[in-house]
Design a protein around this motif. Sequence first.
Motif, PDB file in Angstrom:
ATOM      1  N   GLY A   1       0.717  -1.189  -0.058  1.00 13.91           N
ATOM      2  CA  GLY A   1      -0.019  -0.069  -0.219  1.00 13.91           C
ATOM      3  C   GLY A   1       0.730   1.272   0.010  1.00 13.91           C
ATOM      4  O   GLY A   1       0.130   2.118  -0.093  1.00 13.91           O
ATOM      5  N   GLY A   2       2.228   1.217  -0.017  1.00 18.31           N
ATOM      6  CA  GLY A   2       2.896   2.512   0.050  1.00 18.31           C
ATOM      7  C   GLY A   2       4.481   2.248  -0.209  1.00 18.31           C
ATOM      8  O   GLY A   2       4.732   1.077  -0.577  1.00 18.31           O
ATOM      9  N   SER A   3       5.003   3.043   0.023  1.00 19.91           N
ATOM     10  CA  SER A   3       6.603   2.995  -0.329  1.00 19.91           C
ATOM     11  C   SER A   3       7.322   2.286   0.664  1.00 19.91           C
ATOM     12  O   SER A   3       7.017   2.222   1.869  1.00 19.91           O
ATOM     13  CB  SER A   3       7.297   4.628  -0.258  1.00 19.91           C
ATOM     14  OG  SER A   3       6.822   5.275  -1.538  1.00 19.91           O
TER      15      SER A   3
ATOM     16  N   ILE B   1      23.425 -11.443   4.810  1.00 17.59           N
ATOM     17  CA  ILE B   1      22.480 -12.029   5.285  1.00 17.59           C
ATOM     18  C   ILE B   1      21.294 -11.756   4.632  1.00 17.59           C
ATOM     19  O   ILE B   1      20.433 -12.590   4.481  1.00 17.59           O
ATOM     20  CB  ILE B   1      22.262 -11.649   6.793  1.00 17.59           C
ATOM     21  CG1 ILE B   1      23.473 -12.109   7.855  1.00 17.59           C
ATOM     22  CG2 ILE B   1      20.766 -12.366   7.364  1.00 17.59           C
ATOM     23  CD1 ILE B   1      23.342 -11.432   8.870  1.00 17.59           C
ATOM     24  N   GLY B   2      21.106 -10.678   3.938  1.00 18.34           N
ATOM     25  CA  GLY B   2      20.077 -10.239   3.070  1.00 18.34           C
ATOM     26  C   GLY B   2      19.720  -8.724   3.118  1.00 18.34           C
ATOM     27  O   GLY B   2      20.032  -8.195   4.342  1.00 18.34           O
ATOM     28  N   ALA B   3      19.225  -8.145   2.216  1.00 15.63           N
ATOM     29  CA  ALA B   3      18.678  -6.801   2.345  1.00 15.63           C
ATOM     30  C   ALA B   3      17.803  -6.396   3.480  1.00 15.63           C
ATOM     31  O   ALA B   3      16.859  -7.512   3.657  1.00 15.63           O
ATOM     32  CB  ALA B   3      18.263  -6.373   1.035  1.00 15.63           C
ATOM     33  N   HIS B   4      17.515  -5.226   3.903  1.00  6.40           N
ATOM     34  CA  HIS B   4      16.669  -4.969   4.909  1.00  6.40           C
ATOM     35  C   HIS B   4      15.615  -4.137   4.255  1.00  6.40           C
ATOM     36  O   HIS B   4      16.028  -3.284   3.448  1.00  6.40           O
ATOM     37  CB  HIS B   4      17.201  -4.309   6.039  1.00  6.40           C
ATOM     38  CG  HIS B   4      18.247  -4.844   6.980  1.00  6.40           C
ATOM     39  ND1 HIS B   4      19.022  -4.581   7.754  1.00  6.40           N
ATOM     40  CD2 HIS B   4      18.443  -6.461   6.692  1.00  6.40           C
ATOM     41  CE1 HIS B   4      19.914  -5.301   8.162  1.00  6.40           C
ATOM     42  NE2 HIS B   4      19.602  -6.538   7.593  1.00  6.40           N
ATOM     43  N   VAL B   5      14.369  -4.518   4.334  1.00  6.70           N
ATOM     44  CA  VAL B   5      13.151  -3.771   3.868  1.00  6.70           C
ATOM     45  C   VAL B   5      12.093  -3.073   4.961  1.00  6.70           C
ATOM     46  O   VAL B   5      11.870  -3.849   5.861  1.00  6.70           O
ATOM     47  CB  VAL B   5      12.436  -4.689   2.792  1.00  6.70           C
ATOM     48  CG1 VAL B   5      11.191  -4.094   2.140  1.00  6.70           C
ATOM     49  CG2 VAL B   5      13.241  -5.226   1.744  1.00  6.70           C
ATOM     50  N   ARG B   6      11.996  -1.896   4.809  1.00  7.63           N
ATOM     51  CA  ARG B   6      11.083  -1.272   5.772  1.00  7.63           C
ATOM     52  C   ARG B   6      10.297  -0.432   5.153  1.00  7.63           C
ATOM     53  O   ARG B   6      10.315   0.324   4.027  1.00  7.63           O
ATOM     54  CB  ARG B   6      11.911  -0.370   6.659  1.00  7.63           C
ATOM     55  CG  ARG B   6      12.952  -1.063   7.738  1.00  7.63           C
ATOM     56  CD  ARG B   6      13.591  -0.321   8.633  1.00  7.63           C
ATOM     57  NE  ARG B   6      14.489  -1.065   9.582  1.00  7.63           N
ATOM     58  CZ  ARG B   6      15.183  -0.508  10.529  1.00  7.63           C
ATOM     59  NH1 ARG B   6      15.060   0.739  10.662  1.00  7.63           N
ATOM     60  NH2 ARG B   6      16.189  -1.325  11.249  1.00  7.63           N
TER      61      ARG B   6
END
Length: 577
Positions: A426-428, A438-443
Motif C-alpha cells: 500500500g505504500g513506499s 544475510i540479506g537486504a533489509h526492507v522497511r
Amino acid sequence: MAAIVGVLFFYDGKELPQWNLGITLNGFVSVFSNIAKASLLLPTAEALGQHRWNWFSKESRSLMDFEVLDAASRGPWGSLLLLLRAAQVRGLTLASIGAAIILLCLPLDLFFQQIIVYPNVWVEVASPATIPRAITYSVVAGQYTQNNQTLGNADVIMSQVVQPFFYLNGTTPNLNVHCPTSNCTWDPFETLAVCSACDSRISQELEFGCVTGSGDWLTDVSDYYNKTSFPNITQCGYFLNLTSDNPVLMTGYVVDPISSAIGDVLETRLFPLVDAITRERYYQGSYAFKDVVDPILDFLIVGTPGGLEAIHRNETPVAHECVLTWCTQTIHSSFLWGKLSQNVSATFLNDTKREFPFTFGEDAADYIYNANISLTPPEQHLSPIPKSGGQPPNITFGVDNTTALQTIFLTDTIAPSFITIPSSAGGSQVKIDTVDAIGAHVRPLAKNLWLPPYGNTTHYVERIAETMTNTIRNSPAVDGSLVTVTGTAWDMRTHVKVRWAWVILPLVLLVFSLVFLIITVARSSREVETVGIWKTSAIAILFNGLDDDARKNVTPNCRMGEARTKARQLRVRLVPE
C-alpha cells in the motif's frame, strides 16, 4: 555635587557595586543630590533677599517690588512672579538670575536620576569553555559482517548515528560542548571533518526507454551477491547507459509484456559509482567530482517527485551526483542561550592525484585499501607555538587506511539502495543493506526525504556529512583523550553607565549660583554703610518700617487687596536714619 561626580566617574563602565547596608548607587545619588540642591538654594535665596534692600537704596521704587523680591527669595512661585515683573522693569536683571536659578532647581532631581543607566554587559569569566575538534580519527573496536566474513574493527559508534539516516529517520548528534554560562565563543580552529557536495549534471546521462533488463531493485530480491540470480523484467523509465549491454533503471516501473499492466515501481535509486562488492568503477569512479581524491562515497540519487502517479506519467526525474570525502574545516563557533552556532569559513581537501586506492587479489572481493588520509591545510589557527619562537608548525590531520576502509564499508549500506512501491503493497518501502550477506533489509517508508516535497537531496547529504563530522569530533583520540579547543565563557552582568550630558544643568546652576553669590557679596560690600547685610531677614522692617507719610496711605485694618493696590501706587526708598 563633587562627591556625586567623583563617585560616578569611578564606577563608570564598571560592574554595579554592592555596598554595605544595602545602599545602592541611586540611593547615594539621591541623598547627595538633595544635599546639593538644598546647598544651592540657600545662598541663592539669601543673595536674592539681599537684593531686596539694594533695590530700594538707589531711588524710590514701587512698594510692591518689596513683596515680589521677598516672595522670590522664598520659593519657585515668587521667583516666577519676579521673572514676570522683570519683563516689565529692566532694573531687576541681576535679581532675575537668582530667580531663574531657583526655578531651574525644580527638575534637578530628574537630571540627577537620569545620569545613571544600568546596561547588561557580557563579561569574561574565569571558567573556560571547551568544544571538541579532531586531529586524527580511529575506529572503535567491534565486529561486522562483510563478504560473508566476520571481521573486526567495525566503526560501531559511527554506525549507530549514521545508519538511521539511511533509513531516512536519522538525527544529528550534538557536539560535547562545555559552556559554564549561557554565552561562549571560540577563536577559529581547524578540525578533521567529512565534507559533501552535489551536482546535477548527471541528469544529461539519463534516457527514457522500455527495455528488458535486470530486476535487482525489486523488493523480493535479497541475494545481491549473486547477480546472475536477478530476474529479467520488462521495465520502463529513465535509464543510465540505456544503449549498453547493462542498462541501469534509475526510476521507473515494471510492465507486463503481455498485458502491459504496470507492476512494481522504482521511485528512487541510490547508485554507487564504485561497486560496493567488486569495487568496479563507473565513469572512472566519478562523473562530476573527478578532482576529489579518495572519496568515502561517490553516488547517484535519482528519483521522481510526485510519487506513483508522476512515475506512471513518465515525468522527468530529479538526478544528483553526491560525494562524501575527508576534509578539514575552519570553524567559527559560538554558544548562546543553549544553541550552538557553527560557521564553516574554509574547507581543505587533498588534491594530490594518486592511483586508485584498492589493490585486488585473486578474488575480486579480496582487496586492500591503501590510502592513508593526510591533510595539511596551508593556513591554520590554534597551532602550537614552538618554545624557541618563530612560526608555529602546521598540524597534519589524518585517517589511517583501516579506519578509512571501515567508513567506506559503512556507506556501502546506503549505496546501492532503493525506494520502491510494490504493486502488492500500500505504500513506499526502502530496501537497504543490499550488500549484507544475510540479506537486504526492507522497511515501510512514510516520507522520501531525498526528494521534494518532503526533502532536498543536497541538504540531506549535508546532514549526513555533518553527522559524521560531529561523531568524529566527539570521538577520543588514539590515547583515549578528547581533543578540545578552549574558548571564552561570558556572563551577563549589570554595569554602570554614566550619561554625562545630564550633568550639564546641575553644573551650570552651580556655576551661575556661585557667580550670582559673588556679585551679590561684592555689591553688598560696597553698600554696607548705607544698606547693611540683612539678606532675607524682616527685622529691619519691624524696627524701622515706613515713615509717617507712607503709613497714612494705608489704614491699620485695611484688607490685603487694598494694601496691594496702595503698594503698587506707592513708591518708597531705603534711606539711612
